[in-house]
Design an enzyme around this catalytic site. Sequence first.
Site, short mmCIF file in Angstrom:
data_model
loop_
_atom_site.label_atom_id
_atom_site.label_comp_id
_atom_site.label_asym_id
_atom_site.label_seq_id
_atom_site.Cartn_x
_atom_site.Cartn_y
_atom_site.Cartn_z
N CYS A 294 1.38 13.42 39.96
CA CYS A 294 0.87 13.63 40.49
C CYS A 294 0.70 14.03 41.93
O CYS A 294 0.50 13.63 43.02
CB CYS A 294 -0.03 12.42 40.11
SG CYS A 294 -0.62 11.96 38.28
N CYS B 51 -11.48 3.82 38.99
CA CYS B 51 -10.33 4.81 38.38
C CYS B 51 -10.21 6.41 39.38
O CYS B 51 -11.56 6.46 39.51
CB CYS B 51 -10.18 5.29 36.90
SG CYS B 51 -9.90 4.08 35.88
N LYS C 74 -10.00 8.53 44.67
CA LYS C 74 -10.83 8.11 44.54
C LYS C 74 -12.07 8.74 44.66
O LYS C 74 -12.89 8.91 43.73
CB LYS C 74 -10.89 6.32 45.12
CG LYS C 74 -12.21 5.28 44.84
CD LYS C 74 -12.07 5.03 42.83
CE LYS C 74 -13.54 5.08 42.50
NZ LYS C 74 -13.88 5.92 42.02
N HIS D 243 -9.02 13.92 42.13
CA HIS D 243 -7.73 14.27 41.88
C HIS D 243 -7.19 14.86 41.25
O HIS D 243 -7.12 14.72 39.95
CB HIS D 243 -7.49 12.67 41.28
CG HIS D 243 -5.72 12.72 41.60
ND1 HIS D 243 -4.71 13.08 41.88
CD2 HIS D 243 -5.08 11.58 40.26
CE1 HIS D 243 -3.50 12.31 41.47
NE2 HIS D 243 -3.73 11.48 40.31
#
Lengths: 143, 425
Positions: B96, B245, B367, B371
Site C-alpha cells: 500500500c 476499514c 477511509k 484506497h
Amino acid sequence: MTVEYNPDQKIPHPAMWGVLYKSSTPFWEGVKNKKIMLQKCKSCGNLLNPPRPMCPKCQSQENEWITAKGTGKIYSWVTFNEAPHPAFKAPYAAVLVELDEGPRIVSNMVDVKPEDLEIGMAVEVTFEDVAEDLTLPKFRKAG
Amino acid sequence: MPYQEKRKLGRGVAMVGAGMSKFGVRNGLSNRELFVEAFEDMKASVDKGIDTKDIEALWVGNCGTEIWESQLVVAVLCAQWIGMTGKPATKVEAACASGSAAVRQGIMGIASGMYDVVLAGGVEKMTTLPTNDTTTALASGTDISYEASGGFTFPGLYAAMANAYMNEYGTKIEDFRKVGIKNHDNGALNPNAHFSASITDIMGKQIAKCKERGQSVPNWADELEFLDDPVFNPVIAWPMRLYDCSPVTDGAACVLLVAEEIAKDFTDNPIYIIGSGQACDEALHGRDTLISVPAAKIAAQQAYEMAGVGPQDVKMAEVHDCFTVAEVMAVADLGFFRPGEEAARAAGEGKTARDGIKPINTSGGLKSKGHPVGASGAAQLVEIFRQMRGEAGGRQVPNRDIDLALTHNVGAHGTTAVVQIYERR
C-alpha cells in the site's frame, strides 16, 4: 469457539505457499510429530521464528533446532466474523502467541469463548489434523 | 565504512503539477484509462503548461495488476497510453506504500542529476474481483506462510494492533470511530472521493433505503450509535467494523517533479520536497511492538532530519488511515501527539479537524477518499499540492498559511513506510 475448515476446500500446505520449503521443513515435520520446533543460531543463540537460512542479528548460517515447551501467552488477538478464504469457516479467532522461549507465532485459539480472549492469557499448544496431510499447531487456555 | 549519518538531496526537487482520477468503483475503466485520467488532471494543474515529450522518465506504483487484471508491465502500458513510449517506465511495488515509493524514485531521479523532469504516481484497479477474493489477494501483502496461514487478513492484522493499543493505554473503541467520522466529514467535501459523504449523510441514505423497502426505520441518536449498530456497521475483525476499514477502490494519481532550478519554468508557485524517508520492518510476529509502526518512526526521523524541521513545524498532514486505528498510531509515530489517550482522542477533540491545531487527512483520507492501494500514496501528494497552493476548494484549511506539510504512507501492516515533507517558499 474452535477453528473449522471447509472440507470441500483443498487447504494448501503453508510450507508450500512460498519459497520457504527448505528452511521451514523441520518446523512442519515437528508439527506433524506434535512438537513446536524453533531454530536457534549456533553463533549468537538468537531464536528464530519463522526459520530462515541466515541469522538476521549476526549473519551466521550455522543453526540448530530446539523443541519449544509449547506454552506461552497471548500477545494480541482478533476474532473474525467473515472468513477471508473459503477454507476457513467464520467465526474464528486468530492469535499472536509469545512463546515462553521468546519468539512469537501466529496461530488460532480453540475451545475458548471470544469474550474470554485477552492479552496476557496463558496458553498451551494443541495439534489439529485438519487434513490427511496437514497438521496445524493451535492454542488453548493453559491448565 | 565511512558514511554520512544525515542525508541531504543531491539537488532540490520541486512538485509543479499533481492530479488524480475520480476514486471509486470505476466500472468499465482499466488501470491504463484511470492513469490517463490522472495524467490529464495533472497536466491541467501545471500553471505554465507541460509538453509530454519533455518528461524524461516514469515510475508507477502498483500492487497487483497481476492479480486484478492478469497483467504485468503496468508502467510500460501507462507510458504508452500517455505518449511516453521510448522513455524509461518502471513499476514500483511496496504494497500500500507503492505510490509513495514510486514518487521517491522520482525524487531520487531528479536529486541524482539523472533527470530534470519526471512523472511519478500510482494506479490500482481493484473492483474486478468479488470482495472476498480481493481480501485474499491483499493478504498476499502479508507473510503468506506464517501470517495468512492463521487466517489473518489485513483488517485482522490491524485489529490485533487495535486490541494491543486498547490493552496498553485503556483507550476506547469510540476513539477509533471518531477518526472515521472526521475523515468522512472531510471526504464529503472532496468531489474525487470514493465516498463523498459524511457518516450523517450515510445514515440518512440508510434511513431512506429502509423506508423505501417498508422496513422498520432505525432511530440512531448520533453517529456513534449508528456505528455501534451491528446491522448497519457489521464487525469485520473485532474490534474493526465496516466503517473502520478503508474501501476497495479503483483510482490513479500522479505528480510532475522537476529540478528546483527550472521549477519556475512551470509555475510561479512550486512545492518543494525537502525531506524523504523510507524504512521496512518485520512481519507481525517479528515486530518489536504492535502499538506503533516502527518503520514509520524511522522514516519520519529521516525525513525530519533531511528537512531540518520537527513535528511542531508541520501545518497539516495526509496520513495512512487504512483502518481507523492506523491514524491513531500515525499521529503519534509522527510526533504530533503523545501515544495513548492524547493520540487516540485527537480526532474526537477536533484537534485533527480542518480547523484544528493539526489538520489530518483533509482529503478524506484512505477511509473516505478511498484506497486504490498502489495510488493512495501518490494521491496524498495531490491533496498536499492543492492545500499548500490554496486550491482545495470547500475543504481548504481555513485561516492558516500551509507552508509546510507532510505525507505518511504505510505498506502492508507496517512492513514499509514512506514519509515526505513539503515546503512552499
